[in-house]
Structure formats: structure tokens, C-alpha cells
Design a protein around this motif. Structure first.
Motif, mmCIF file in Angstrom:
data_model
loop_
_atom_site.group_PDB
_atom_site.id
_atom_site.type_symbol
_atom_site.label_atom_id
_atom_site.label_comp_id
_atom_site.label_asym_id
_atom_site.label_seq_id
_atom_site.Cartn_x
_atom_site.Cartn_y
_atom_site.Cartn_z
ATOM 1 N N SER A 145 69.238 -37.810 64.348
ATOM 2 C CA SER A 145 69.875 -39.117 64.201
ATOM 3 C C SER A 145 70.461 -39.200 62.794
ATOM 4 O O SER A 145 69.919 -38.570 61.894
ATOM 5 C CB SER A 145 68.856 -40.247 64.298
ATOM 6 O OG SER A 145 68.316 -40.307 65.542
ATOM 7 N N PHE A 170 68.403 -44.248 76.733
ATOM 8 C CA PHE A 170 68.004 -44.041 75.331
ATOM 9 C C PHE A 170 67.085 -45.155 74.856
ATOM 10 O O PHE A 170 66.146 -44.930 74.122
ATOM 11 C CB PHE A 170 69.242 -43.985 74.421
ATOM 12 C CG PHE A 170 70.069 -42.744 74.611
ATOM 13 C CD1 PHE A 170 69.481 -41.510 74.832
ATOM 14 C CD2 PHE A 170 71.461 -42.807 74.538
ATOM 15 C CE1 PHE A 170 70.248 -40.364 74.997
ATOM 16 C CE2 PHE A 170 72.235 -41.669 74.700
ATOM 17 C CZ PHE A 170 71.638 -40.446 74.928
ATOM 18 N N GLU A 173 63.709 -44.730 75.947
ATOM 19 C CA GLU A 173 63.055 -43.678 75.154
ATOM 20 C C GLU A 173 62.684 -44.177 73.755
ATOM 21 O O GLU A 173 62.202 -43.404 72.930
ATOM 22 C CB GLU A 173 63.983 -42.464 75.022
ATOM 23 C CG GLU A 173 64.162 -41.700 76.324
ATOM 24 C CD GLU A 173 65.272 -40.644 76.256
ATOM 25 O OE1 GLU A 173 65.559 -40.041 77.303
ATOM 26 O OE2 GLU A 173 65.871 -40.440 75.176
ATOM 27 N N LYS A 175 64.852 -45.442 71.481
ATOM 28 C CA LYS A 175 65.870 -45.232 70.452
ATOM 29 C C LYS A 175 66.640 -46.526 70.179
ATOM 30 O O LYS A 175 66.738 -47.389 71.057
ATOM 31 C CB LYS A 175 66.845 -44.146 70.912
ATOM 32 C CG LYS A 175 66.173 -42.799 71.081
ATOM 33 C CD LYS A 175 67.189 -41.691 71.224
ATOM 34 C CE LYS A 175 66.537 -40.327 71.164
ATOM 35 N NZ LYS A 175 65.804 -39.969 72.388
ATOM 36 N N VAL A 177 69.989 -48.233 69.916
ATOM 37 C CA VAL A 177 71.304 -47.910 70.470
ATOM 38 C C VAL A 177 72.296 -49.046 70.223
ATOM 39 O O VAL A 177 71.967 -50.218 70.388
ATOM 40 C CB VAL A 177 71.199 -47.706 72.011
ATOM 41 C CG1 VAL A 177 72.543 -47.285 72.592
ATOM 42 C CG2 VAL A 177 70.129 -46.681 72.358
ATOM 43 N N ILE A 231 71.719 -44.098 67.789
ATOM 44 C CA ILE A 231 72.871 -43.629 68.564
ATOM 45 C C ILE A 231 73.918 -44.733 68.712
ATOM 46 O O ILE A 231 73.617 -45.853 69.130
ATOM 47 C CB ILE A 231 72.439 -43.178 69.983
ATOM 48 C CG1 ILE A 231 71.324 -42.124 69.891
ATOM 49 C CG2 ILE A 231 73.626 -42.605 70.763
ATOM 50 C CD1 ILE A 231 70.789 -41.674 71.224
#
Ligand SMILES: Nc1nc2c(ncn2[C@@H]2O[C@H](COP(=O)(O)OP(=O)(O)OP(=O)(O)O)[C@@H](O)[C@H]2O)c(=O)[nH]1
Ligand SMILES: [Mg+2]
Length: 348
Positions: A145, A170, A173, A175, A177, A231
Motif C-alpha cells: 500500500s 477489499f 478484507e 482495507k 478503500v 487502495i
């Protein structure tokens, strides 16, 4: 690496002018659909869903191969001709079909096989080999990242939907985003991405219809940096007045990414629609010439008999297929796995 691809643009300085940034925080109560999907998903499982999605392609390839095997007892030239026809009809493409048939013939010779019934496992082996040619490169570039995924492709192929599905995955998971609505060509495109952001419960950066797409991506990058996002996924337009405009616009976006987010891990994901068969291969070739595509998402494999196009995409372009779309639901996007894919087309 992006900079090499860019042609000069005069408008970069104007990017931050006239921008109306809209940042939408999403409500978590909008997740009912998602939970329904989850229940459905756990019932069928990933492989089951893939198999279900590839039903028509399976009938077009595996069932027809079974018919051929039944009508020939011994392997001969005519059997190969029939096999070739099946692959071409399933959109595997002429060049790739010829390669497959030649390799199958070689294997038959090497192993001194004579029974028609032995052809199926050889074909299966060969198809896996073709798809595994670019193995190891088939994971999305998102580590380390921060990462940025630019999603490109012609109109209607499934870009926005794929972004929504990815964002959801994502986030599940754990993350962080962020989405950037770089398709400013139509107001509906921005709304559609906002809906997906809502469903996936992630934030989105958007400007108004008709504004400069590169400016939206620019703001997306600044926000991703400021908020420490893992992300950033950027939508882009597929519907511009002509191909030259489209490619110029994409190049401008790539330049901004290269300049503003040099350390980010980059993925340029080309989305192509399996239902368009050989057209998908043509589109991929055009995009590959204009931008540095790092991966392909092949969508709408469900409901089409043209799933064989994946073999042509992979072998003719030498760009890894990384994702496959097998439905319109939020869970209907899978990492591409050659072994599973061929097993789903040729169940035992
Ligand atoms: N059955 C099926 N439909 C899909 C899949 N992926 C996308 N779609 C549908 O395809 C249609 C077009 O998808 P979009 O995501 O709007 O495509 P786009 O590339 O963003 O299109 P533009 O914004 O017009 O350029 C929508 O109705 C989606 O639901 C898939 O894997 N399977
Ligand atoms: Mg779209």
C-alpha cells in the motif's frame, strides 16, 4: 513507468480549477443486499458459483467434446477437425485453437494414445497450460500500500460494476478503500458509482458531469494520501466521441498518476466483456497499444457460451487475466484461477 506512455498535455495546470468536490460518507445500513448475497454465496461456494456461471460455456465445449468422443472410437484426423470446430465455435479464436490442436496432437503422439476417450484429459491439460502461461502474474498489483487501480475499457463492459465488487471485497478484507469517479461523461455514471460506493460502504470522490476526468483522479489521489487509503480505485469513461479522444484522456490520467502518486503500486485493469467474443480480443489489442495494461478482468462469463474467449485473450495478448465476472451481484467477481476455470468447464 506510466510516464513513458504519455503524450504531452497542456492542461495539467488547470486540473484543480473549477472543481466541485463531492465527498460522500456512506451509511452502513445500506448493506441488506450484501448480506443476502453473502448467504447465497456461502450456499454455493466460489467454485459452485464459477461452475454455475460457466454453464453455457461448459455445454458449448465439454458436452460437445463428449459427443465427439462418443462418435469416434479411435483418434484420427477427422476427430481433430471436429475438435477444432468445437473450439472455434466456443470463441477460442483461430490462432489459439490451432495452437491447442497442434499441442494436443503432439501429446497424443508422444504418449502413443489411440483411444478417442483419452482425448478429453489431454485437452484439459493443454487448456490449463495455456491459461497458466502467465501464472504468477495473475494477482492484482495492490501490495505494498498505497495502491491505485485504474479501470479502463469501452462502454458497457462492466467497469463500474467491477469496481463496486472490488471495493466491497477489499473492504471486507479490512482495507481502506476510496473510489474516484473518473467517468464524468454522463451524470448517470457518477450516480452508478456512488450507489456501488454505498453498497460497499466506502467513500467516493466525484465532480459534476462534464468536468475534467483527470482532475477527479487528481483529487482522488490527494484525498487518498490525506486519508491514508490503502487502495484508490478509479473509474474512467469508455464512451467518448472517438478512440483518439478516449486514448488522449487516458494518457492524461496516467500522467497525473505518474506525477502525483509516483510511489503507489499501480494496476491498469482492462475490463472486457466475454459476451462480445472475439471483439473482446480486438478491444484488448487496441488498449494494449495505447496503455500499459497490467491485467484483464473478463466479465459476464455467466450467461454466455463464449467463455472460450479467455484462452484467446490470454494467449494472444500475453496480459494476465486477473479477475472473472460471473454475475451482477456484489460477490460475483473472482480471482482468476486457471485450474478451477478449466475444471469448471470440464467437470469430472
Ligand atoms: N451478468 C453479468 N452482468 C454484468 C457483469 N458485470 C457487469 N455486468 C452488467 O453489465 C452492465 C454494464 O455494466 P457497467 O458496470 O455499467 O459497465 P461500464 O463499463 O461501467 O459501462 P459505461 O459506464 O457505460 O462505460 C450492467 O448491467 C452490469 O450489471 C457480470 O459479470 N455478469
Ligand atoms: Mg461505468
Amino acid at each position: 513507468m506510466f510516464n513513458k506512455l504519455f503524450k504531452k498535455s497542456k492542461n495539467e495546470e488547470e486540473l484543480t480549477n473549477n472543481q466541485e468536490e463531492v465527498i460522500t460518507k456512506k451509511e452502513s445500513e445500506d448493506t441488506n443486499d450484501i448480506s443476502d448475497d453473502n448467504i447465497e454465496q456461502s450456499k454455493t461456494g466460489f467454485f459452485g458459483r464459477l461452475k454455475e456461471g460457466l454453464e453455457k460455456t461448459r455445454r458449448g465445449i465439454s458436452d460437445k467434446v463428449d459427443d465427439i468422443i462418443k462418435s469416434y472410437q479411435k483418434i484420427d484426423e477427422e476427430l481433430f477437425e471436429d475438435l477444432e470446430e468445437v473450439l472455434i465455435m466456443a470463441d477460442v479464436g483461430l490462432e489459439t485453437t490451432e495452437r491447442i490442436i497442434e499441442d494436443v496432437k503432439d501429446k497424443v503422439k508422444e504418449r502413443k494414445l489411440t483411444e478417442a476417450s483419452e482425448i478429453k484429459s489431454i485437452l484439459k491439460e493443454e487448456l490449463k497450460e495455456i491459461l497458466e502461461d502467465v501464472e504468477g502474474k495473475s494477482k492484482l498489483n495492490i501490495n505494498p500500500s498505497p495502491a491505485i487501480i485504474l479501470v479502463v475499457g469501452v462502454n458497457g463492459v462492466g467497469k463500474t460494476t467491477t469496481i463496486g465488487k472490488l471495493a466491497y471485497r477489499f473492504r471486507e478484507e479490512g482495507k481502506k478503500v476510496l473510489l474516484s469517479a473518473g467517468d464524468t461523461f454522463r451524470a448517470a455514471a457518477i450516480e452508478q458509482l456512488s450507489e456501488w460506493a454505498n453498497r460497499a460502504n466506502v467513500d467516493i470522490i466525484s465532480h459534476s458531469e462534464g468536468s475534467d476526468p483527470a482532475a477527479v483522479i487528481f483529487d482522488g489521489i490527494q484525498a487518498a494520501k490525506a486519508r491514508n487509503m490503502d487502495i484508490l480505485i478509479c473509474d474512467t469513461a469508455g464512451r467518448l466521441h472517438n478512440k483518439k479522444n478516449l486514448m488522449n484522456e487516458l494518457n492524461k490520467i496516467f500522467r497525473i498518476v505518474g506525477r502525483e502518486y509516483p510511489n503507489a503500486t499501480k494496476e491498469v485493469l482492462l475490463v472486457v466483456d466475454a459476451t462480445t467474443g472475439q471483439n473482446a480480443v480486438m478491444q484488448a489489442k487496441v488498449f494494449k497499444e495505447a496503455c500499459n495494461i497490467t491485467g484483464i478482468a473478463l466479465t459476464k462469463l455467466d450467461g454466455t457460451a463464449k467463455g472460450g474467449v479467455i484462452f484467446a485473450v490470454q494467449s494472444e495478448l500475453n496480459v494476465p487475466v486477473k479477475l472473472v465476472g460471473v454475475g451482477e451481484g456484489i460477490n460475483d467477481l473472482q480471482d482468476f484461477d486457471p485450474e478451477n476455470f478449466v475444471d469448471a468447464i470440464f467437470p469430472e
